[in-house]
Scaffold this active site. Sequence first.
Site: not given
Length: 223
Positions: A13, A88, A124, A157, A168
């Site tokens: 996104k 969300r 990531r 992260r 998530r």
Amino acid sequence: MRIILLGPPGGGKGTQGDLIGKLYGFPRISTGDLLRKAVQDRTSLGLEAEAAMNRGGLVRDGVVLELVRERVSRPDCRNGYIMDGYPRTLSQALSLEALDPDRPESVLEIALDEDVLLERLAGRRACLKCGAVYNLRARKPAREGVCDVCGSALVLREDDRPDVIRERFRIYREQTGPLRAHYEAKGVFHRVDGSRGIEETFREIRGVLDIEVARSKGAAARL
Ligand code: AMP
């Protein structure tokens, strides 16, 4: 025009939102980035958000809405904006519609398989200072561990750890999934295949948005 990007965490996104922003001239608003900045600045909203973020849960609606309200009121959002990570939940979708009711919307879900994503997210690395995101395989920084944009150290992260990622995904399926039906009923929902490369996915997105953005400009001109 308001462009809303849906899709599981790590599904592209942010990357696609930046490309859309550049092409159509709308700012991308990432509630994840706004929240991370609030956490880093130790604001009262940030302090409230931090625990939920670290365990992969959703931050309370009121906190996120406050950040969104402030952000969309800025002059660069006058002609439109891209929402990355908001809404969300159904209640957030309704809050956004109440906040900015007359703006035409287009919703794009970037659809991807969870197994592919788990692998992607584990690689990531993010810059907590400027929000730039890299990938150890697909999108390496020029110097290992260092942000190309601002020179800060890159980190994994807290919420990209595999156990947190699974949580998530679960939340995405359960809470964000129902948004599809909401936007389908409004006739603004589009699904694109995010499993291909960045450029191919963007080509499909452009195919949708060229029509939608032209239509919304036409409607604005007739007012
Ligand atoms: P993101 O960078 O969009 O994946 O967001 C990172 C984290 O910020 C999420 O896992 C949530 O804890 C929080 N967050 C971001 N956007 C929202 C939202 N719209 N509602 C609640 N929590 C959010």
